[in-house]
Write a protein that holds these residues in place. Structure first.
Motif, PDB file in Angstrom:
ATOM      1  N   SER A  72       0.946  -1.222   0.127  1.00 46.96           N
ATOM      2  CA  SER A  72      -0.214  -0.129  -0.124  1.00 46.96           C
ATOM      3  C   SER A  72       0.745   1.406  -0.074  1.00 46.96           C
ATOM      4  O   SER A  72       0.656   2.478  -0.797  1.00 46.96           O
ATOM      5  N   ASN A  75       2.065   1.824  -3.544  1.00 43.88           N
ATOM      6  CA  ASN A  75       1.427   2.415  -4.909  1.00 43.88           C
ATOM      7  C   ASN A  75      -0.075   3.230  -4.448  1.00 43.88           C
ATOM      8  O   ASN A  75      -0.286   3.549  -5.117  1.00 43.88           O
ATOM      9  N   TRP A  79      -2.843   4.034  -7.065  1.00 47.27           N
ATOM     10  CA  TRP A  79      -3.918   4.364  -6.558  1.00 47.27           C
ATOM     11  C   TRP A  79      -5.191   5.016  -6.153  1.00 47.27           C
ATOM     12  O   TRP A  79      -6.597   5.760  -7.125  1.00 47.27           O
ATOM     13  N   SER A 126      -5.888  -1.052   3.659  1.00 37.64           N
ATOM     14  CA  SER A 126      -6.920  -0.850   2.726  1.00 37.64           C
ATOM     15  C   SER A 126      -7.693   0.939   3.492  1.00 37.64           C
ATOM     16  O   SER A 126      -8.188   1.948   2.571  1.00 37.64           O
ATOM     17  N   THR A 129      -4.880   3.797   3.741  1.00 36.58           N
ATOM     18  CA  THR A 129      -4.502   3.692   2.445  1.00 36.58           C
ATOM     19  C   THR A 129      -5.200   5.291   1.781  1.00 36.58           C
ATOM     20  O   THR A 129      -5.339   6.098   1.195  1.00 36.58           O
ATOM     21  N   GLY A 415      -4.729  -4.901  -1.950  1.00 38.95           N
ATOM     22  CA  GLY A 415      -3.997  -4.034  -2.513  1.00 38.95           C
ATOM     23  C   GLY A 415      -4.642  -3.566  -3.349  1.00 38.95           C
ATOM     24  O   GLY A 415      -6.108  -2.525  -2.710  1.00 38.95           O
ATOM     25  N   GLU A 416      -5.421  -2.890  -4.710  1.00 41.36           N
ATOM     26  CA  GLU A 416      -5.409  -1.599  -5.762  1.00 41.36           C
ATOM     27  C   GLU A 416      -7.381  -2.310  -5.135  1.00 41.36           C
ATOM     28  O   GLU A 416      -8.356  -0.996  -4.726  1.00 41.36           O
ATOM     29  N   PHE A 419      -8.157  -0.838  -1.707  1.00 41.88           N
ATOM     30  CA  PHE A 419      -7.978   0.708  -1.912  1.00 41.88           C
ATOM     31  C   PHE A 419      -9.584   1.140  -2.163  1.00 41.88           C
ATOM     32  O   PHE A 419     -10.440   1.812  -1.459  1.00 41.88           O
ATOM     33  N   ARG A 420     -10.022   0.117  -3.371  1.00 39.93           N
ATOM     34  CA  ARG A 420     -12.078   0.480  -3.424  1.00 39.93           C
ATOM     35  C   ARG A 420     -11.858   0.604  -3.078  1.00 39.93           C
ATOM     36  O   ARG A 420     -13.688   0.673  -2.864  1.00 39.93           O
TER      37      ARG A 420
END
Length: 452
Positions: A72, A75, A79, A126, A129, A415-416, A419-420
């Motif tokens: 995190s 990236n 993101w 997450s 981030t 991960g991404e 985050f989303r």
């Protein structure tokens, strides 16, 4: 618990927008907390799970948690970038629309009894981030780990950023009932109450009322026509319809007059192109009447846009514009979804933003105004799933929001994807450079939502 949560919420709104540097700093502090206390964490895990060894705890819990946190950190900047695939043509005909990812707000996490460090710290990576603040409650099955985290967290975080409950002193049901903006339960079968919509262990607060913020630089004729048009279609029952207006205090009377004139002017024009004056059931008519009577009894002034061309023999309700609306009125407390439009006043733009913050985050915000600095301020300081800036067609906003997937995304992983999952995807709509409807003569669309 509730007091801490409300303090977190106040600090969260005061910090908006949450910069990348702050998000990275919080992630680094979690990494430091895990790294510097890895031995103690492994020992606590071994005490809670008799078959756990120090080596296996390090391999299955500590190392994966640190990997997720560092991923995190690496990236986060990527993101966070807004997503904009429209290009030059999109800028001309769509106004340069884009999707940005905003924090959800206050997140509650219940740590599972299985792999509690790995799973909880991966979720926390997450959460942080995405710019949120968090409260974590550890399971009663891991008492030593819960107590250790509760002792460690204050050395690395303010409780207004990240607060840990050890799972022994606090009741699990009381924790689940706190008004989090998003709650992740280790047991998805638990009932989180009727106030939440639940999906696979994740519960989210339903969106609040959608406001229209009219700035002092707004073109009042254009703004009021757009707002009224959206309220007339299907008698205000369509999604994304504005629920109330925030207007400068010194302009409230003028804006109310503009709204009434727009309603009287647009009604006959829209009658041939849109469903208006929908038949109302006895129950709906009684509910709307109760809301209006309550507002009037509490000092509101009601402007009624009644039309002679309304269909005969159909039980309907004309648009009611409610001046001097106050928070204690039912029109500001209950769902309206009908032909009622309250007006609230503000002194400066921050007062209007604070008014929005006092309610649940809205699905949509509409801002009218030609002041670029004010527009940027509203974008930075508010949370919503969609925001329309100075006049995009509300019909286009409604259709595009569904296509773009705007709103809270619930697939909370790592991960991404994580985050989303802990972000609110907000679609930002700008006034296009070229008015395609005007050039191509799309009369039904223009008739349905007005034209300047």
């Amino acid at each position: 618990m509730l007091e801490t949560l409300e303090q977190q919420r106040a600090a969260f709104f005061a910090e908006l927008p949450v910069p990348l540097a702050i998000r990275r700093d919080r992630l680094r502090r979690v990494v430091a907390m895990i790294e510097e206390n890895s031995g103690a964490l492994c020992a606590a895990l071994c005490r809670d799970h008799e078959h756990q060894s120090q080596a296996s705890a390090m391999l299955t819990e500590i190392a994966p948690a640190l990997t997720a946190l560092r991923n995190s950190l690496r990236n986060a900047a990527v993101w966070m970038r807004p997503v904009n695939g429209n290009g030059l043509w999109g800028r001309l005909v769509r106004g340069g629309d884009y999707t940005e990812y905003q924090p959800v707000g206050m997140v509650g996490l219940t740590a599972p009894a299985t792999l509690p460090v790995h799973q909880t710290m991966s979720l926390l990576a997450s959460v942080l981030t995405a710019g949120n603040r968090a409260m974590v409650r550890f399971d009663a099955a891991t008492p030593h780990l819960g107590r250790l985290f509760a002792e460690l967290a204050p050395h690395y975080f303010s409780p207004l950023e990240f607060h840990v409950l050890d799972g022994q002193a606090e009741d699990a049901n009381a924790f689940a009932e706190l008004p989090f903006d998003l709650f992740v339960a280790s047991d998805p079968t638990e009932d989180a109450g009727t106030r939440n919509a639940e999906l696979g262990g994740v519960t989210i607060e339903r969106s609040g009322k959608s406001p229209v913020l009219i700035g002092r630089s707004a073109d009042l004729a254009k703004a009021t026509e757009q707002v009224i048009a959206s309220k007339l279609v299907k008698s205000g029952h369509i999604p994304l319809t504005p629920d109330y207006l925030l207007v400068p205090a010194e302009q409230e009377e003028a804006i109310a007059s503009w709204l009434w004139r727009a309603a009287m002017h647009l009604h006959p024009r829209m009658a041939d192109h849109a469903e208006i004056d929908l038949p109302l059931s006895d129950a709906k008519l009684a509910r709307f009447t109760r809301l209006i009577n309550n507002a009037r009894a509490r000092g509101a002034e009601i402007l009624v846009a009644e039309h002679q061309d309304s269909p005969a023999g159909v039980q309907h309700m004309p648009l009611h514009i409610v001046r001097h609306a106050t928070e204690d009125m039912l029109v500001m407390q209950e769902e309206i979804s009908g032909p009622i439009l309250p007006l609230r006043t503000y002194g400066d733009i921050d007062e209007a933003i604070d008014e929005i913050h006092r309610h649940k985050p809205p699905f949509a915000i509409y801002h009218f105004g030609r002041d670029a600095a004010e527009r940027r301020h509203v974008l930075a300081r508010t949370i919503s799933s969609a925001i329309a800036l100075d006049g995009p067609s509300l019909a286009i906003v409604q259709a595009s929001a569904r296509q773009a997937g705007a709103g809270l995304m619930l697939n909370n992983g790592h991960g991404e994807i994580g985050f989303r999952g802990f972000s609110r995807a907000r679609r930002v709509y700008h006034q296009p450079v070229i008015d395609i409807a005007r050039l191509t003569g799309l009369a039904p669309a223009r008739a349905a939502f007005g034209s300047p």
